[in-house]
Design a protein around this motif. Structure first.
Motif, PDB file in Angstrom:
ATOM      1  N   ASP A 210       0.833  -1.202   0.000  1.00 24.25           N
ATOM      2  CA  ASP A 210       0.000   0.000   0.000  1.00 24.25           C
ATOM      3  C   ASP A 210       0.870   1.255   0.000  1.00 24.25           C
ATOM      4  N   PHE A 211       1.930   1.235   0.812  1.00 26.14           N
ATOM      5  CA  PHE A 211       2.848   2.375   0.874  1.00 26.14           C
ATOM      6  C   PHE A 211       3.567   2.568  -0.452  1.00 26.14           C
ATOM      7  N   VAL A 212       4.074   1.474  -1.018  1.00 28.24           N
ATOM      8  CA  VAL A 212       4.832   1.547  -2.267  1.00 28.24           C
ATOM      9  C   VAL A 212       3.964   2.072  -3.400  1.00 28.24           C
ATOM     10  N   MET A 213       2.746   1.543  -3.528  1.00 34.82           N
ATOM     11  CA  MET A 213       1.887   1.941  -4.632  1.00 34.82           C
ATOM     12  C   MET A 213       1.519   3.424  -4.577  1.00 34.82           C
ATOM     13  N   LYS A 214       1.435   3.980  -3.377  1.00 38.26           N
ATOM     14  CA  LYS A 214       1.155   5.409  -3.242  1.00 38.26           C
ATOM     15  C   LYS A 214       2.325   6.257  -3.737  1.00 38.26           C
ATOM     16  N   GLN A 215       3.546   5.702  -3.671  1.00 34.43           N
ATOM     17  CA  GLN A 215       4.741   6.440  -4.079  1.00 34.43           C
ATOM     18  C   GLN A 215       5.040   6.297  -5.570  1.00 34.43           C
ATOM     19  N   LEU A 216       4.560   5.219  -6.175  1.00 39.31           N
ATOM     20  CA  LEU A 216       4.926   4.924  -7.559  1.00 39.31           C
ATOM     21  C   LEU A 216       4.177   5.789  -8.562  1.00 39.31           C
ATOM     22  N   THR A 217       4.882   6.234  -9.585  1.00 39.64           N
ATOM     23  CA  THR A 217       4.260   6.901 -10.720  1.00 39.64           C
ATOM     24  C   THR A 217       3.674   5.864 -11.665  1.00 39.64           C
ATOM     25  N   ILE A 218       4.430   4.805 -11.902  1.00 32.86           N
ATOM     26  CA  ILE A 218       3.943   3.662 -12.676  1.00 32.86           C
ATOM     27  C   ILE A 218       3.411   2.658 -11.661  1.00 32.86           C
ATOM     28  N   LYS A 219       2.115   2.468 -11.614  1.00 30.60           N
ATOM     29  CA  LYS A 219       1.470   1.757 -10.511  1.00 30.60           C
ATOM     30  C   LYS A 219       1.535   0.236 -10.663  1.00 30.60           C
ATOM     31  N   ARG A 220       2.745  -0.285 -10.627  1.00 29.20           N
ATOM     32  CA  ARG A 220       2.924  -1.740 -10.660  1.00 29.20           C
ATOM     33  C   ARG A 220       4.328  -2.072 -10.228  1.00 29.20           C
ATOM     34  N   LEU A 221       4.550  -3.348  -9.957  1.00 30.79           N
ATOM     35  CA  LEU A 221       5.897  -3.815  -9.683  1.00 30.79           C
ATOM     36  C   LEU A 221       6.690  -3.902 -10.977  1.00 30.79           C
ATOM     37  N   GLY A 222       8.007  -3.800 -10.857  1.00 24.48           N
ATOM     38  CA  GLY A 222       8.860  -3.994 -12.014  1.00 24.48           C
ATOM     39  C   GLY A 222       9.084  -5.479 -12.270  1.00 24.48           C
ATOM     40  N   THR A 223       9.619  -5.789 -13.441  1.00 23.82           N
ATOM     41  CA  THR A 223       9.916  -7.175 -13.794  1.00 23.82           C
ATOM     42  C   THR A 223      11.425  -7.362 -13.931  1.00 23.82           C
TER      43      THR A 223
END
Length: 255
Positions: A210-223
């Motif tokens: 939840d914390f990470v997704m609020k900070q991300l501009t691209i709303k997903r995990l990297g691969t």
């Protein structure tokens, strides 16, 4: 202009640590697809043999050489066996990492501290140093250190891991500055949260996500493949005027 040659690793030999899965394996496959002969390394030979056979089945040139990079006595053998197998080393990717603890920094034991530093800092220092006589013979030598966005700001629960990655980025710049005259480029990649087994304690934690997704501009995990693609750029002639640089691939986390 033949743009394909900008990203070609034909006739190059790449040694990649921590390469039986995750970012290391994705990097190995991308390098092999670009024409490199790849040596994948991790601790278990039987696992490496299976991974190398899978790469060979796809038409790639690959070999697995077991090495626990946290044991400095094993590193010379990794270099020697790589040169014995393929005759040269043109590219080194220091990807192997360790983080045996997750929690407050004051709960980190000296034993865990030492393991983190041995694998994340001491091993890249020593392995890069051991590869120097071979890298200096290459016409396009490149060292790529896989650091972390924790190098810029300590990640929650990953205090000493973050410290180790800060040290690795500094080590990257030291080698780059000193080895420029030898025509060896040294750069670092700082991934954000990439969906790998190594980072599972983070992306499987709902509160952290939840914390990470609020900070991300691209709303997903990297691969892993996205980090491997950046590594290909840094290994190839396309980045021939780049050294001592620290690249983030974090979905905009640090903007």
């Amino acid at each position: 202009m033949d743009l394909s040659q900008l990203f070609s690793l034909d006739h190059k030999v790449a040694l990649i640590t921590g390469a039986s899965k995750g970012i290391g394996l994705a990097t190995a496959e991308i390098f092999a697809a670009a024409g490199a002969k790849v040596v994948i390394s991790s601790r278990k030979q039987e696992v490496l043999d299976g991974v190398a056979n899978n790469l060979k089945a796809k038409g790639y040139e690959a070999a697995g050489i077991a090495c626990n990079v946290g044991n400095m006595e094993e590193l010379p053998g990794l270099v020697e066996k790589t040169v014995e197998k393929y005759g040269q080393i043109d590219i080194l990717v220091n990807n192997a990492a360790a983080n045996p603890v997750f929690g407050p920094v004051h709960e980190t034991s000296l034993e865990a501290f030492d393991k983190i530093m041995d694998v994340n800092v001491k091993a890249p220092f020593e392995l890069t140093r051991l590869c120097f006589p071979h890298l200096r013979k290459s016409s396009h030598a490149s060292v790529i250190n896989v650091s972390s966005i924790g190098a810029f700001s300590p990640e929650p629960g990953l205090g000493i891991y973050s410290v180790s990655k800060t040290a690795l980025t500094s080590l990257t710049k030291v080698y780059a500055k000193e080895w420029g005259e030898a025509k060896i480029r040294v750069n670092a990649i700082c991934p954000g949260l990439i969906k790998t087994k190594f980072s599972e304690p983070l992306w499987s934690n709902e509160k952290i996500m939840d914390f990470v997704m609020k900070q991300l501009t691209i709303k997903r995990l990297g691969t892993p493949e996205e980090i491997g693609a950046l590594a290909l750029f840094l290994a190839s002639p396309a980045s021939s005027y780049i050294t001592g640089s620290i690249f983030t691939s974090d979905g905009g986390f640090n903007i």
